[in-house]
Design a protein around this motif. Structure first.
Motif, PDB file in Angstrom:
ATOM      1  N   TRP A 125       0.755  -1.067   0.431  1.00  0.00           N
ATOM      2  CA  TRP A 125       0.412   0.431   0.048  1.00  0.00           C
ATOM      3  C   TRP A 125       0.645   1.540  -0.006  1.00  0.00           C
ATOM      4  CZ3 TRP A 125      -4.866   0.289  -1.972  1.00  0.00           C
ATOM      5  CH2 TRP A 125      -5.209  -0.709  -1.493  1.00  0.00           C
ATOM      6  N   ASN A 128       1.378   1.914  -3.521  1.00  0.00           N
ATOM      7  CA  ASN A 128       0.592   2.377  -4.432  1.00  0.00           C
ATOM      8  C   ASN A 128       0.874   3.290  -5.514  1.00  0.00           C
ATOM      9  OD1 ASN A 128      -2.211   3.140  -5.709  1.00  0.00           O
ATOM     10  ND2 ASN A 128      -2.527   0.815  -4.317  1.00  0.00           N
ATOM     11  N   GLY A 129       0.506   3.252  -6.779  1.00  0.00           N
ATOM     12  CA  GLY A 129       0.726   4.440  -7.295  1.00  0.00           C
ATOM     13  C   GLY A 129      -0.502   5.420  -7.642  1.00  0.00           C
ATOM     14  N   GLU A 130      -1.422   5.275  -7.170  1.00  0.00           N
ATOM     15  CA  GLU A 130      -2.564   5.779  -6.498  1.00  0.00           C
ATOM     16  C   GLU A 130      -2.961   6.357  -5.423  1.00  0.00           C
ATOM     17  OE1 GLU A 130      -5.653   6.530  -9.293  1.00  0.00           O
ATOM     18  OE2 GLU A 130      -4.205   7.068  -9.716  1.00  0.00           O
ATOM     19  N   TYR A 131      -2.863   5.929  -4.640  1.00  0.00           N
ATOM     20  CA  TYR A 131      -3.084   6.113  -3.551  1.00  0.00           C
ATOM     21  C   TYR A 131      -1.954   5.861  -2.561  1.00  0.00           C
ATOM     22  CZ  TYR A 131      -7.674   5.327  -4.392  1.00  0.00           C
ATOM     23  OH  TYR A 131      -8.394   5.416  -6.157  1.00  0.00           O
ATOM     24  N   ASN A 147       4.516   4.228 -10.487  1.00  0.00           N
ATOM     25  CA  ASN A 147       3.670   3.210 -10.201  1.00  0.00           C
ATOM     26  C   ASN A 147       4.357   2.117  -9.848  1.00  0.00           C
ATOM     27  OD1 ASN A 147       1.708   0.976  -9.773  1.00  0.00           O
ATOM     28  ND2 ASN A 147       0.645   0.990 -11.715  1.00  0.00           N
ATOM     29  N   ALA A 239       6.137  -8.587 -15.698  1.00  0.00           N
ATOM     30  CA  ALA A 239       6.706  -9.936 -16.703  1.00  0.00           C
ATOM     31  C   ALA A 239       8.301  -9.676 -16.676  1.00  0.00           C
ATOM     32  CB  ALA A 239       6.744  -8.223 -17.622  1.00  0.00           C
ATOM     33  N   ARG A 240       8.229 -10.706 -14.558  1.00  0.00           N
ATOM     34  CA  ARG A 240       9.635 -11.589 -14.229  1.00  0.00           C
ATOM     35  C   ARG A 240      10.463 -10.417 -13.365  1.00  0.00           C
ATOM     36  NH1 ARG A 240       9.699 -16.076 -18.463  1.00  0.00           N
ATOM     37  NH2 ARG A 240       7.423 -17.405 -17.416  1.00  0.00           N
TER      38      ARG A 240
ATOM     39  N   ARG B 189      -7.649  11.702 -14.557  1.00  0.00           N
ATOM     40  CA  ARG B 189      -7.433  10.000 -14.142  1.00  0.00           C
ATOM     41  C   ARG B 189      -8.474   9.295 -14.549  1.00  0.00           C
ATOM     42  NH1 ARG B 189      -5.174  10.374  -8.648  1.00  0.00           N
ATOM     43  NH2 ARG B 189      -6.449  11.413  -7.485  1.00  0.00           N
ATOM     44  N   GLY B 246      -0.062   3.736 -18.467  1.00  0.00           N
ATOM     45  CA  GLY B 246       0.308   4.188 -16.939  1.00  0.00           C
ATOM     46  C   GLY B 246      -0.966   4.367 -16.141  1.00  0.00           C
ATOM     47  N   GLN B 249      -2.503   0.973 -15.261  1.00  0.00           N
ATOM     48  CA  GLN B 249      -1.836   0.156 -14.323  1.00  0.00           C
ATOM     49  C   GLN B 249      -2.082   1.248 -12.609  1.00  0.00           C
ATOM     50  OE1 GLN B 249      -1.327  -2.454 -15.059  1.00  0.00           O
ATOM     51  NE2 GLN B 249       0.557  -2.887 -14.102  1.00  0.00           N
ATOM     52  N   ASN B 250      -2.119   2.597 -12.669  1.00  0.00           N
ATOM     53  CA  ASN B 250      -2.296   3.430 -11.777  1.00  0.00           C
ATOM     54  C   ASN B 250      -4.152   2.908 -11.651  1.00  0.00           C
ATOM     55  OD1 ASN B 250      -0.462   4.787 -10.373  1.00  0.00           O
ATOM     56  ND2 ASN B 250      -0.501   6.116 -12.337  1.00  0.00           N
ATOM     57  N   PHE B 251      -4.340   2.760 -12.022  1.00  0.00           N
ATOM     58  CA  PHE B 251      -5.968   2.262 -11.773  1.00  0.00           C
ATOM     59  C   PHE B 251      -5.842   1.345 -11.251  1.00  0.00           C
ATOM     60  CE2 PHE B 251     -10.353   0.631 -13.083  1.00  0.00           C
ATOM     61  CZ  PHE B 251     -11.195   1.339 -12.633  1.00  0.00           C
ATOM     62  N   GLY B 253      -3.619  -0.365  -9.136  1.00  0.00           N
ATOM     63  CA  GLY B 253      -3.041  -0.596  -8.242  1.00  0.00           C
ATOM     64  C   GLY B 253      -4.173  -0.111  -7.324  1.00  0.00           C
ATOM     65  N   GLY B 254      -5.193   0.593  -7.193  1.00  0.00           N
ATOM     66  CA  GLY B 254      -6.198   1.177  -6.412  1.00  0.00           C
ATOM     67  C   GLY B 254      -7.033  -0.246  -6.171  1.00  0.00           C
ATOM     68  N   PHE B 255      -6.825  -1.277  -7.025  1.00  0.00           N
ATOM     69  CA  PHE B 255      -8.653  -2.410  -6.421  1.00  0.00           C
ATOM     70  C   PHE B 255      -7.640  -3.477  -5.487  1.00  0.00           C
ATOM     71  CE2 PHE B 255      -8.721  -3.802 -11.323  1.00  0.00           C
ATOM     72  CZ  PHE B 255      -9.970  -2.249 -10.988  1.00  0.00           C
ATOM     73  N   LYS B 269     -16.361   0.033  -9.925  1.00  0.00           N
ATOM     74  CA  LYS B 269     -14.667   0.429 -10.829  1.00  0.00           C
ATOM     75  C   LYS B 269     -14.482  -0.175 -11.977  1.00  0.00           C
ATOM     76  CE  LYS B 269     -11.628   2.457  -7.319  1.00  0.00           C
ATOM     77  NZ  LYS B 269     -10.300   2.059  -6.801  1.00  0.00           N
ATOM     78  N   ASN B 399       4.061 -14.660 -18.357  1.00  0.00           N
ATOM     79  CA  ASN B 399       4.652 -13.675 -18.667  1.00  0.00           C
ATOM     80  C   ASN B 399       4.327 -12.744 -20.019  1.00  0.00           C
ATOM     81  OD1 ASN B 399       7.700 -12.570 -18.031  1.00  0.00           O
ATOM     82  ND2 ASN B 399       8.116 -13.546 -19.624  1.00  0.00           N
ATOM     83  N   ASP B 402       1.728 -10.136 -19.700  1.00  0.00           N
ATOM     84  CA  ASP B 402       2.330  -9.483 -18.957  1.00  0.00           C
ATOM     85  C   ASP B 402       3.369  -8.589 -19.866  1.00  0.00           C
ATOM     86  OD1 ASP B 402       1.714  -8.994 -16.075  1.00  0.00           O
ATOM     87  OD2 ASP B 402       3.749  -9.691 -15.718  1.00  0.00           O
ATOM     88  N   ARG B 403       3.982  -8.432 -20.667  1.00  0.00           N
ATOM     89  CA  ARG B 403       5.500  -8.129 -21.737  1.00  0.00           C
ATOM     90  C   ARG B 403       4.362  -7.511 -22.293  1.00  0.00           C
ATOM     91  NH1 ARG B 403      10.050  -8.530 -21.212  1.00  0.00           N
ATOM     92  NH2 ARG B 403      10.469  -7.886 -23.610  1.00  0.00           N
ATOM     93  N   LEU B 406       2.581  -4.366 -20.976  1.00  0.00           N
ATOM     94  CA  LEU B 406       3.210  -3.587 -20.380  1.00  0.00           C
ATOM     95  C   LEU B 406       3.823  -2.743 -21.613  1.00  0.00           C
ATOM     96  CD1 LEU B 406       4.667  -4.697 -17.167  1.00  0.00           C
ATOM     97  CD2 LEU B 406       2.972  -2.908 -17.385  1.00  0.00           C
TER      98      LEU B 406
END
Lengths: 293, 462
Positions: A125, A128-131, A147, A239-240, B189, B246, B249-251, B253-255, B269, B399, B402-403, B406
């Motif tokens: 936390w 966390n990028g946002e909060y 982030n 991504a590892r 945002r 970005g 990913q930020n969004f 992060g709030g989950f 959300k 993986n 992910d790549r 991103l």
């Protein structure tokens, strides 16, 4: 050896036999077995099959192996020196005479007592990028924080920062050693007009050098084997970028059922740590000062 | 007095302790009935439902006594116990694990038992029976099943000016709706998204099924970079491209965690998500006021309808279980319609049996149960490839996702890497599989050794 001595020896051995049995069964046997299995194709469900050095040869061409090794070395190269510097700095500060010193000492040691998994969740936390509170503080400095754990660039630095949370253990050891530095050395240095920085550099550091040596060795062993915190925080992603050596070892052993391969990895790690320890010992030989000598 | 501390006087005691420690565990009896040990992964209300079944079984007959033991991380414990030669008599696993364990010979084939007691394919919804089979043998029998479907938040649909009763019918429509359902605050945002291909992250490697991908040809060939799979990854990538890596990913992060009120679907959300039949129970607990609907997740290919991933909890008998007869007696009991419906009702899921009673369907509290059942009967109900190396394959696909997500790699390139890597591993495994088939009876260690050393190991071309 007289008969009496022999008897005593046997009795003594019998009395410590629980430990011997434990050592043989739970330490020596697994170590020897893991070496044997590292030379086998072994998935635990089928009998092990001897394949010579193939696990080691396969590892050399395994790009995830190299990736995880690189991640681990990267982490250790930054986390270890940073951790030692911070621990020494804190120990020096906490060694000053000031009001409420015991309270400060307790506060700085306390984080080391937090269970690793709980710690990982807290840092999840913080980053966390946002909060996240870290980005909030960076915002005060008019910086836009990244982030941390969602980007491949920042995930490793984030874990390095988080590792500072547990410097308390090393700090306490440094603190104890600082109190062993004879006061009269400082007094004579003061008479010679030494500044605070010079006193630290030419008296404190040489006198605690055996402790630095000890802490660095322990640090090498723990940072190269980092597992719990990144396992909970990132699971190796994104991504590892935070897939560390022990995590890949664990995945091989328990998810991919490649126990022989995982054993080979464990032995390579052993050799790396052994090598690092030998190098550090060699390099530090002339720089570590033992008062007794 | 001196004799007390003499070693030889104590020797028999040491030996006795040693041999007691080494003695094999005897059969245990409870009230004169043979104890059958049963490990399963369930906790909470799901465990309660199974415990009731166990109680019923113990009352129903007088020969066996089933002892239910809840076990966390069952796949690890099962592995260690089976490898150590002391497995439980019955264990509850999931279908993807059946393949791996069957491949390594740690599950007992149940063909003989099924034949003896008349348990056949016809009793089950086909996809679940198929998932319990591996290379022509049945290794497990189902308990509670699931299929996956689109869940949508009707309130958010209404707010976005969409018809809350009309879910997307095509993937393209889903993308368009998702755009209308996405909202940003005045700083730009993201505060709400219509859909995210990696929320939850559980199925990101299997989106290909909705594009007609197969992932494996069923025999020699891995199909990671097949065109439909590449298209699936490209589709997922379009989301992080469209909304910005970005920002998304930020969004994300709030989950909050899945089983909490901060689950992004419960907290509004994310408006649409792919989830299983269990979701009803979580909505009931964490978002009881939510207005929601369920429909088949739309596919990308016209004509490819009702695509879903089917998964199933199963009961197995490990190799080396000491009381397989008693174990199967219990498994058979669970397979009867009445008991199965009791269990599935208790766990708020549908039954894997082809026959479901009127009473079960009418009294089941899940409002969209029928959708999940229809999906299970769909010819496009898929399950993960029956590859013993699936967990490794899945790890590589993950993986790659992910790549791609991103924007670090293109779908073509990322999946081609997966293809080469997994094909190489599968080639090795496949040789062994063929070898085992040829020498099923005789364990010719020498020959197996030779296959591992064969020059093909040097073959990096694939």
């Amino acid at each position: 050896m007289t008969t009496q001595e022999k008897r005593n020896l046997i009795k003594g051995l019998i009395f410590i036999s629980p430990w011997i049995a434990g050592f043989l069964g739970f330490m020596l046997y697994p170590v020897v077995a893991s070496f044997y299995y590292s030379l086998c194709e072994y998935n635990t469900l089928k009998p092990a099959l001897f394949i010579g050095l193939w696990n080691y040869i396969d590892l050399l061409t395994d790009d995830i192996f190299w990736k995880s090794l690189w991640n681990t070395v990267y982490f250790a190269l930054f986390a270890l020196p940073l951790g030692q510097v911070v621990a020494i700095a804190l120990a020096v500060l906490l060694n000053q005479r000031c009001v409420g010193r015991p309270i400060f000492r307790a506060i700085y040691f306390l984080p080391s007592l937090v269970p690793l998994v709980a710690l990982a969740v807290i840092w999840l936390w913080i980053f966390n990028g946002e909060y996240g509170v870290l980005n909030h503080f960076l915002g005060w400095l008019r910086l836009k924080g990244p982030n941390w754990l969602g980007s491949t660039t920042w995930s490793k630095p984030a874990l390095i920062i988080a590792s500072l949370w547990t410097v308390g253990g090393a700090m306490i050891i440094y603190l104890a050693s600082l109190q062993d530095v004879p006061r009269d050395l400082y007094e004579s240095a003061e008479l010679d007009g030494a500044s605070g920085w010079h006193k630290f550099l030419y008296i404190t550091l040489p006198l605690i050098s055996p402790i630095i040596y000890f802490n660095v060795i322990i640090g090498v062993i723990t940072t190269l084997q980092i597992f719990a915190v990144p396992y909970v925080m990132t699971g190796g992603g994104p991504a590892r970028s935070t897939l560390f050596y022990t995590m890949y070892l664990y995945n091989n052993a328990f998810s991919f059922l490649r126990m022989g391969y995982a054993s080979a990895m464990a032995w390579i790690m052993f050799v790396i740590i052994l090598g690092a320890t030998v190098i550090i010992t060699r390099v530090s030989k002339s720089r570590v000062y033992y008062a007794g000598e | 007095m001196r004799g007390i501390i003499k070693f030889r006087n104590w020797l028999p005691v040491f030996l006795l302790i040693f041999f007691i420690g080494c003695r094999a565990q005897p059969d245990r009896y409870k009230n004169g009935r043979l104890v059958i040990t049963y490990w399963d992964k369930w906790t909470g209300f799901e465990a309660e439902a199974m415990k009731k079944v166990v109680e019923l079984f113990n009352r129903s007959q007088s020969r066996y006594w089933v002892e239910y033991l809840p076990v966390s991380m069952i796949e690890r414990r099962f592995l260690v116990a089976t490898a150590g030669g002391d497995p439980p008599d019955v264990a509850g696993l999931f279908t993807p694990l059946v393949t791996t364990y069957a491949f390594y010979g740690s599950l007992m084939p149940l063909d003989e038992y099924c034949k003896k007691f008349g348990i056949t394919e016809d009793n089950y919804i086909p996809v679940f029976w198929r998932a319990c089979n591996y290379r022509g043998h049945i290794y497990a029998l189902p308990t509670t099943p699931t299929t996956l479907a689109l869940h949508w938040n009707k309130k958010l649909f209404r707010e976005a000016g969409l018809d809350p009763e009309r879910p997307p019918k095509t993937l393209q429509e889903l993308d368009e709706m998702a755009e209308r359902l996405t909202r940003r605050d005045k700083n730009g945002r993201i505060i709400q998204m219509g859909f995210l291909p990696n929320e939850p992250t559980w199925y990101v490697t299997e989106w290909g099924f909705w594009f007609g991908a197969r992932l494996w040809d069923g025999d020699k060939k891995i199909l990671a970079n097949e065109e439909p799979n590449i298209r699936a990854y490209r589709w997922a990538q379009s989301y992080s491209k469209k909304y910005g890596v970005g920002a998304v990913q930020n969004f994300r992060g709030g989950f909050g965690s899945f089983s909490s009120a901060q689950n992004p679907f419960f907290s509004g959300k994310v408006a649409m998500t792919l989830q299983g039949v269990w979701m009803y129970n979580f909505i009931k607990n964490y978002a009881p006021d939510m207005e929601w609907g369920v429909a088949p997740f739309p596919s990308a290919v016209p004509g490819l309808e009702n695509v879903t991933i089917a998964d199933c909890d199963v009961l197995v008998i490990p190799t080396g279980a000491r009381h397989p007869d008693g174990a199967f007696e219990f498994i058979r009991f669970v397979q009867t319609q009445k008991v199965m419906e009791m269990l599935c009702m208790g766990q708020l899921k549908f039954s894997p049996l082809r026959q479901m009673s009127e009473e079960f369907l009418n009294t089941h509290p899940h409002p969209y149960l029928k959708t999940f059942i229809d999906l299970a009967f769909s010819p496009n109900a898929r399950f993960v490839p029956q590859l013993p190396i699936w967990s490794q394959y899945n790890d590589e696909l993950y993986n790659a996702f992910d790549r791609v997500w991103l924007q670090l790699d293109t779908p073509e390139h990322a999946l081609t890497i997966v293809q080469h890597k997994i094909q190489k591993i599968w080639n090795k495994c496949y040789r062994r599989l063929k070898f085992m088939e040829q020498h099923e009876q005789k364990n010719k260690r020498y020959a197996l050794w030779r296959t591992l050393w064969s020059p093909a190991r040097f073959d990096f071309s694939v």
